[in-house]
Structures are given as structure tokens and as C-alpha cells.
Design an enzyme around this catalytic site. Structure first.
Site, mmCIF file in Angstrom:
data_model
loop_
_atom_site.group_PDB
_atom_site.id
_atom_site.type_symbol
_atom_site.label_atom_id
_atom_site.label_comp_id
_atom_site.label_asym_id
_atom_site.label_seq_id
_atom_site.Cartn_x
_atom_site.Cartn_y
_atom_site.Cartn_z
ATOM 1 N N HIS A 107 0.838 -1.203 0.000
ATOM 2 C CA HIS A 107 0.000 0.000 0.000
ATOM 3 C C HIS A 107 0.870 1.249 0.000
ATOM 4 O O HIS A 107 1.999 1.238 0.468
ATOM 5 C CB HIS A 107 -0.944 0.029 1.203
ATOM 6 C CG HIS A 107 -0.267 -0.150 2.527
ATOM 7 N ND1 HIS A 107 0.136 -1.383 2.980
ATOM 8 C CD2 HIS A 107 0.086 0.731 3.485
ATOM 9 C CE1 HIS A 107 0.711 -1.256 4.168
ATOM 10 N NE2 HIS A 107 0.704 0.023 4.495
ATOM 11 N N HIS A 109 0.668 5.309 1.253
ATOM 12 C CA HIS A 109 -0.016 6.299 2.087
ATOM 13 C C HIS A 109 0.041 7.640 1.355
ATOM 14 O O HIS A 109 1.116 8.028 0.857
ATOM 15 C CB HIS A 109 0.716 6.520 3.414
ATOM 16 C CG HIS A 109 0.865 5.309 4.275
ATOM 17 N ND1 HIS A 109 0.136 5.131 5.423
ATOM 18 C CD2 HIS A 109 1.670 4.220 4.175
ATOM 19 C CE1 HIS A 109 0.502 3.985 6.006
ATOM 20 N NE2 HIS A 109 1.428 3.411 5.273
HETATM 21 P P1 5GP Z 1 1.770 0.345 7.392
HETATM 22 O O1 5GP Z 1 2.133 0.525 8.852
HETATM 23 O O2 5GP Z 1 1.701 -1.129 7.079
HETATM 24 O O3 5GP Z 1 2.616 1.120 6.445
HETATM 25 O O4 5GP Z 1 0.338 0.953 7.192
HETATM 26 C C1 5GP Z 1 -0.829 0.364 7.633
HETATM 27 C C2 5GP Z 1 -1.809 1.461 7.889
HETATM 28 O O5 5GP Z 1 -3.079 0.867 8.069
HETATM 29 C C3 5GP Z 1 -1.518 2.270 9.159
HETATM 30 O O6 5GP Z 1 -1.360 3.637 8.820
HETATM 31 C C4 5GP Z 1 -2.728 2.025 10.047
HETATM 32 O O7 5GP Z 1 -3.134 3.167 10.733
HETATM 33 C C5 5GP Z 1 -3.782 1.570 9.062
HETATM 34 N N1 5GP Z 1 -4.771 0.653 9.590
HETATM 35 C C6 5GP Z 1 -4.575 -0.346 10.496
HETATM 36 N N2 5GP Z 1 -5.732 -1.033 10.671
HETATM 37 C C7 5GP Z 1 -6.657 -0.457 9.876
HETATM 38 C C8 5GP Z 1 -8.047 -0.735 9.616
HETATM 39 O O8 5GP Z 1 -8.650 -1.651 10.155
HETATM 40 N N3 5GP Z 1 -8.678 0.068 8.721
HETATM 41 C C9 5GP Z 1 -8.026 1.118 8.095
HETATM 42 N N4 5GP Z 1 -8.743 1.841 7.251
HETATM 43 N N5 5GP Z 1 -6.730 1.391 8.304
HETATM 44 C C10 5GP Z 1 -6.048 0.616 9.185
#
Ligand code: 5GP
Length: 144
Positions: A107, A109
């Protein structure tokens, strides 16, 4: 969970893609889904995830799919900036737990930035109000 390993199709984003978990959607087509981060580091923090590939991170993603996927990331970024009129925006993308990745489906951001407004730390943001996220998602969708 780190940089290498097998894709776990029980990850949160895979469940969102299958409709098993809810999300506050800003954009969707056959290539990608964009929705609001429920723990936003800043106002308008949007996630764009690809469909059709079991990719844990950037290294796993089929090269030929980047064009269509990144075109959606750009389109969503244009809509986010049109809707929210930030002074700038950041694109973040984490690979592997030590780098900050917490959900193991590729993903990007998109995080709008305003002058003199600090971001919450990655992984340290508060759960946002759903009604507020819905309003932002509607504005982004209208700008797509
Ligand atoms: P990462 O840390 O893997 O780069 O990003 C994962 C993102 O997913 C984080 O920014 C976190 O806040 C978000 N996130 C975690 N759980 C959920 C969820 O259940 N729904 C949504 N919409 N975002 C989530």
C-alpha cells in the site's frame, strides 16, 4: 513479519478487499481501492491498495502492474489535494516490520500536509471519528 515470507490472505487489507471488513472508501476500480486510514497521521490520510496481486510489499509486486497502480495513486493524490487544498502532501510506503510496515499487503499512504501542522508518528495516531472520515472520503470521491 518482515521483508520476505508468504502472503497471508487474512491480513486486514485483504479482508477489506474481499468485503469482510468495512472501510471508508474514497475510490475504487478494477485496479485499486483507496480508503481512509482509521488511525490518520494527519487530516486526509488515505491508503491506496492494489487489487489482483498477492504482494506483501514493493518487492513482491509484479512489475507490469506498477503502471496502472501508480496511476491510481496519482489520481487519488490529485483528488486529495483538490478536495482538501493542503500546502503539500507526502507519499509513504513501508517495507518490512523494521521499516514500519504493519499491514502486509502492498500500500501507499497519501498524507496531506499543511504549513506548521505536525503529523502524528507512524503507528502512534489516535483512532479517528468515522463521521469525520466519511466527510473527507466524500470530498475526495467528488474530486475524482
Ligand atoms: P503500514 O504501517 O503497514 O505502512 O500501514 C498500515 C496502515 O493501516 C496504518 O497507517 C494504520 O493506521 C492503518 N490501519 C490499520 N488497521 C486499519 C483498519 O482496520 N482500517 C483502516 N482503514 N486502516 C487501518
Amino acid at each position: 513479519m518482515s521483508l520476505t515470507g508468504t502472503y497471508d490472505d487474512a491480513n486486514i487489507f485483504a479482508k477489506i478487499l474481499r468485503g469482510e471488513l468495512p472501510c471508508i472508501k474514497a475510490f475504487e476500480d478494477e485496479v485499486a481501492l483507496a480508503f481512509m486510514d482509521i488511525f490518520p497521521q494527519g487530516r486526509g490520510h488515505t491508503l491506496v491498495i492494489p487489487k489482483g496481486a498477492q504482494a506483501r510489499n514493493l518487492l513482491d509486486f509484479p512489475a507490469e502492474m506498477f503502471g496502472p497502480y501508480l496511476e491510481r495513486v496519482q489520481r487519488v493524490a490529485r483528488a486529495v489535494t483538490a478536495a482538501l487544498e493542503p500546502d503539500g502532501f507526502q507519499i509513504l510506503q513501508f517495507n518490512g516490520a523494521p521499516a514500519g510496515q504493519t499491514v502486509f499487503h502492498l500500500h501507499f499512504h497519501i498524507i496531506p500536509r499543511w504549513d506548521s501542522v505536525a503529523l502524528a508518528g507512524h503507528g502512534h495516531a489516535r483512532r479517528a471519528d468515522d463521521a469525520e472520515l466519511q466527510d473527507i472520503a466524500r470530498a475526495i470521491a467528488a474530486a475524482m
